[in-house]
Write an enzyme that holds these catalytic residues in place. Structure first.
Site, mmCIF file in Angstrom:
data_model
loop_
_atom_site.group_PDB
_atom_site.id
_atom_site.type_symbol
_atom_site.label_atom_id
_atom_site.label_comp_id
_atom_site.label_asym_id
_atom_site.label_seq_id
_atom_site.Cartn_x
_atom_site.Cartn_y
_atom_site.Cartn_z
ATOM 1 N N GLY A 13 0.817 -1.207 0.000
ATOM 2 C CA GLY A 13 0.000 0.000 0.000
ATOM 3 C C GLY A 13 0.847 1.252 0.000
ATOM 4 O O GLY A 13 2.055 1.225 -0.255
ATOM 5 N N LEU A 15 1.872 3.271 2.435
ATOM 6 C CA LEU A 15 2.947 3.377 3.421
ATOM 7 C C LEU A 15 4.143 2.518 3.027
ATOM 8 O O LEU A 15 5.299 2.967 3.074
ATOM 9 C CB LEU A 15 2.437 2.986 4.804
ATOM 10 C CG LEU A 15 3.468 3.023 5.940
ATOM 11 C CD1 LEU A 15 4.114 4.393 6.047
ATOM 12 C CD2 LEU A 15 2.822 2.615 7.258
ATOM 13 N N ALA A 72 -3.542 -4.278 7.501
ATOM 14 C CA ALA A 72 -4.784 -3.902 8.187
ATOM 15 C C ALA A 72 -5.972 -4.048 7.247
ATOM 16 O O ALA A 72 -5.836 -3.920 6.024
ATOM 17 C CB ALA A 72 -4.713 -2.461 8.683
ATOM 18 N N THR A 74 -8.762 -2.022 6.238
ATOM 19 C CA THR A 74 -9.031 -0.583 6.348
ATOM 20 C C THR A 74 -10.310 -0.140 5.659
ATOM 21 O O THR A 74 -10.595 1.065 5.603
ATOM 22 C CB THR A 74 -7.856 0.225 5.768
ATOM 23 O OG1 THR A 74 -7.645 -0.167 4.403
ATOM 24 C CG2 THR A 74 -6.583 -0.031 6.567
ATOM 25 N N THR A 113 -4.555 3.691 14.467
ATOM 26 C CA THR A 113 -5.436 4.702 13.889
ATOM 27 C C THR A 113 -6.095 5.610 14.916
ATOM 28 O O THR A 113 -6.274 5.231 16.084
ATOM 29 C CB THR A 113 -6.545 3.990 13.077
ATOM 30 O OG1 THR A 113 -7.509 4.932 12.614
ATOM 31 C CG2 THR A 113 -7.273 2.962 13.942
ATOM 32 N N TYR A 137 -14.153 -1.196 12.630
ATOM 33 C CA TYR A 137 -12.751 -0.938 12.288
ATOM 34 C C TYR A 137 -11.985 -0.435 13.513
ATOM 35 O O TYR A 137 -10.916 -0.962 13.853
ATOM 36 C CB TYR A 137 -12.671 0.086 11.156
ATOM 37 C CG TYR A 137 -11.288 0.618 10.898
ATOM 38 C CD1 TYR A 137 -10.278 -0.208 10.422
ATOM 39 C CD2 TYR A 137 -10.982 1.963 11.137
ATOM 40 C CE1 TYR A 137 -8.990 0.282 10.187
ATOM 41 C CE2 TYR A 137 -9.714 2.465 10.902
ATOM 42 C CZ TYR A 137 -8.720 1.626 10.429
ATOM 43 O OH TYR A 137 -7.461 2.120 10.200
ATOM 44 N N TRP A 162 -5.799 9.980 8.582
ATOM 45 C CA TRP A 162 -6.048 10.669 7.309
ATOM 46 C C TRP A 162 -4.851 10.570 6.360
ATOM 47 O O TRP A 162 -4.405 11.555 5.784
ATOM 48 C CB TRP A 162 -6.401 12.136 7.571
ATOM 49 C CG TRP A 162 -7.697 12.380 8.271
ATOM 50 C CD1 TRP A 162 -8.356 11.546 9.137
ATOM 51 C CD2 TRP A 162 -8.509 13.565 8.201
ATOM 52 N NE1 TRP A 162 -9.498 12.123 9.605
ATOM 53 C CE2 TRP A 162 -9.618 13.369 9.047
ATOM 54 C CE3 TRP A 162 -8.385 14.777 7.526
ATOM 55 C CZ2 TRP A 162 -10.625 14.324 9.221
ATOM 56 C CZ3 TRP A 162 -9.372 15.741 7.697
ATOM 57 C CH2 TRP A 162 -10.488 15.517 8.533
#
Length: 305
Positions: A13, A15, A72, A74, A113, A137, A162
């Site tokens: 992803g 990150l 995760a 998400t 998160t 979540y 975010w």
């Protein structure tokens, strides 16, 4: 600067892409960022084998190993109707990784998160503030945090919020796409948070990872890492349009009630960076500065999507 070996579960992803980009510029660094098809964090045996192998590879290369968990579930709204899968990835998967890290002697930085908080605050949340997630979540991510911290592994939890970047699905890319499909957009103006550029988050996590790999702390086990400042989604959308060279007046404000969704969204989820700074880690720049830097660095890529 440490010669790091970094394993990033869920690393395909935004990150993971930024971590790889930063580490590619470092001589002698190693990064392995398997996606879910390469490393299924819900399979405890597979996780144990993968981390054991990674630890040996790092040892043979005389690198300092660390695991940064970006795996995760998400899909916030989908989780409401698929709580079992969300729990398997966010809670049980995190527990399996932490257990394997303890067994292999690997330090773990676990990404979490702002959704672990209820979102009804009026000041930035500190890591020690009471949690109270109001979505599947958020609840499953909180369960994952607890599993990591109670595992006996050398582990740290880093909450962020975010997140956006040139890779993966995120708000910035959605706004750019919709700008080419609609004359005007309505964006919620009653949810407040801190937009965080994935590249800045990756830099912060690697700074922490270096400290952790060298056994230099920090003592604080839960930290917050976001770009600084606060803004509504509506204001963020207008800033994106401005950076993209579009008329920001095409973006109109609306309320959360105007667009009901399955999962509860925090009305206020700004995270305090006090503990991050007190740990001696580099303060994050403002969200507006980061947004400008994101377009300067990845503008061409973003404009082709």
């Amino acid at each position: 600067m440490s010669r790091l070996a970094v394993l990033v579960p869920g690393g395909r992803g935004q990150l993971g892409s930024e971590l790889a980009r930063i580490l590619a510029a470092r001589t002698g660094a190693l990064v392995h960022r398997p996606g879910s098809g390469e490393l299924d964090v819900t399979d405890a045996e597979e996780v144990a084998d993968a981390l054991g192998s990674f630890a040996e590879t790092a040892k043979d290369a005389e690198l300092r190993p660390v695991v940064i968990n970006a795996a995760a579930y998400t899909a916030v709204d989908a989780a409401e109707s698929d709580p079992d899968r969300a729990a398997r990835i966010n809670a049980e998967g995190a527990a399996s990784l932490a257990k394997a890290c303890r067994s292999s002697g690997l330090p773990l930085v676990h990404v979490s998160t702002d959704y672990v908080f209820p979102g009804d605050g009026a000041r930035p949340y500190e890591p020690t503030d009471p949690t109270g997630p109001r979505s599947v979540y958020g609840r499953t991510k909180l369960e994952g945090e607890r599993a990591v911290l109670e595992s006996g592994a050398r582990a740290w939890v880093v909450r962020t919020a975010w997140v956006y970047g040139a890779s993966g699905k995120n708000f910035l890319k959605t706004m750019i796409r919709l700008s080419g499909e609609r004359d005007t957009l309505s964006v919620v103006d009653d949810q407040i948070g801190s937009p965080t550029w994935a590249a800045d988050l990756a830099s912060g996590l690697l700074e922490l990872a270096e400290r952790v790999a060298e056994r230099r702390g920090p003592e604080q086990k839960v930290l917050h890492c976001t770009n600084s400042g606060q803004v509504t989604w509506y204001e963020f959308a207008r800033a994106i349009f401005a950076e993209f060279g579009l008329d920001e007046n095409r973006v109109h404000p609306c309320t959360t009630a105007d667009f009901p969704l399955p999962a509860h969204r925090p009305a206020y989820s700004v995270l305090s960076d006090v503990a991050w700074r007190e740990a001696g880690l580099t303060p994050m720049r403002t969200w507006r500065e980061a947004l400008a830097a994101a377009f300067e660095k990845d503008g061409e890529t973003l404009r082709t999507r």
